[in-house]
Motif scaffolding. Structure first.
Motif, short mmCIF file in Angstrom:
data_model
loop_
_atom_site.label_atom_id
_atom_site.label_comp_id
_atom_site.label_asym_id
_atom_site.label_seq_id
_atom_site.Cartn_x
_atom_site.Cartn_y
_atom_site.Cartn_z
N ARG A 99 2.60 6.73 5.67
CA ARG A 99 2.25 7.08 7.05
C ARG A 99 1.46 8.38 7.12
O ARG A 99 0.46 8.47 7.84
CB ARG A 99 3.51 7.18 7.91
CG ARG A 99 4.05 5.84 8.36
CD ARG A 99 5.12 6.00 9.42
NE ARG A 99 6.31 6.68 8.94
CZ ARG A 99 7.34 6.09 8.36
NH1 ARG A 99 7.34 4.79 8.19
NH2 ARG A 99 8.38 6.78 7.97
N GLU A 100 1.90 9.37 6.36
CA GLU A 100 1.22 10.67 6.36
C GLU A 100 -0.22 10.53 5.83
O GLU A 100 -1.15 11.08 6.39
CB GLU A 100 1.99 11.69 5.52
CG GLU A 100 3.29 12.13 6.17
CD GLU A 100 4.18 12.92 5.21
OE1 GLU A 100 3.79 13.16 4.04
OE2 GLU A 100 5.30 13.28 5.64
N ALA A 124 12.11 5.01 1.39
CA ALA A 124 11.87 5.78 2.62
C ALA A 124 10.81 6.85 2.36
O ALA A 124 9.94 7.08 3.20
CB ALA A 124 13.17 6.41 3.11
N ARG A 134 7.16 7.16 4.15
CA ARG A 134 6.80 8.42 4.82
C ARG A 134 5.46 8.92 4.29
O ARG A 134 4.58 9.30 5.06
CB ARG A 134 7.92 9.45 4.57
CG ARG A 134 8.01 10.56 5.54
CD ARG A 134 9.28 11.40 5.41
NE ARG A 134 9.92 11.46 4.11
CZ ARG A 134 11.06 10.81 3.80
NH1 ARG A 134 11.69 10.08 4.68
NH2 ARG A 134 11.59 10.92 2.59
N GLN A 135 5.28 8.91 2.95
CA GLN A 135 4.02 9.34 2.34
C GLN A 135 2.87 8.45 2.80
O GLN A 135 1.77 8.95 3.07
CB GLN A 135 4.12 9.27 0.82
CG GLN A 135 4.91 10.38 0.19
CD GLN A 135 4.94 10.19 -1.32
OE1 GLN A 135 5.26 9.12 -1.82
NE2 GLN A 135 4.59 11.25 -2.04
#
Length: 193
Positions: free
Chosen positions: A123-124, A116, A120-121
């Motif tokens: 997408r950022e 997860a 998240r990283q």
């Protein structure tokens, strides 16, 4: 106005309405002229009784998966701005839908925290790059598609054949409807690397 949560596309929420007899009305149709196209809507504000439309008396949270909140909220049509119905307070139904989504999320298979975090990283980082280096994002997306094309068919086949889980269990684990889960598994099974 609809409500969405990332990762739960088959659980789009909206304000649902009930008539005085407790029934949920079907769509409202709008004849916009002489064309063969007739617009229909299930927007809560369309059930205001004008032009012989049904008059809703209460609203509630509603989800595309079929869930309906048991809690209802009265509609005061005198307080609804006909030019801006979205200004009317629909927080109660929205919070009920959010609670429904929290329950769906709790039943879904959680991603391992390290995975997860990586997603998240990713997408950022892609968000940071998209404006200044869109070709880098296109290349990264191609790499992701290749990864999905390699692993998704394998995982879908294992779920379908080896695990032999009922579709209802698969849908709950993925946090989606049975129809969406079946569609996703079929798409992944037949994906070409």
């Amino acid at each position: 106005m609809t409500w969405k949560r990332d990762g739960f596309e088959s659980h789009e929420g909206e304000v649902g309405v009930l008539l005085a007899d407790g029934s949920e009305p079907g769509p409202v149709y709008f004849d916009l002229g002489s064309s063969s196209q007739v617009h229909k809507s299930t927007a809560w504000w369309a059930y205001d009784g004008t032009f012989r439309r049904p008059t809703a008396t209460t609203m509630r949270g509603s989800c595309a998966c079929g869930w309906r909140s048991e809690r209802t909220y009265p509609i005061d049509w005198r307080q609804v701005d006909r030019h801006n119905p979205d200004a009317y307070d629909v927080l109660g139904p929205e919070l009920d839908w959010q609670t429904h989504l929290d329950e769906v999320t709790a039943r879904a298979v959680p991603l391992p925290e390290d995975l997860a975090g990586l997603l998240r990283q990713l997408r950022e980082r892609l968000d940071e790059l998209v404006d200044d280096s869109p070709l880098t994002v296109v290349k990264a997306t191609a790499e992701l598609e290749a990864t999905v094309a390699f692993f998704a068919p394998l995982a879908a086949r294992i779920v379908a054949r080896s695990m032999q889980l009922p579709l209802a269990h698969v849908a709950e684990a993925l946090g989606m409807t049975e129809q969406a889960a079946g569609s996703r598994l079929r798409r992944y099974e037949h994906m070409m690397p």
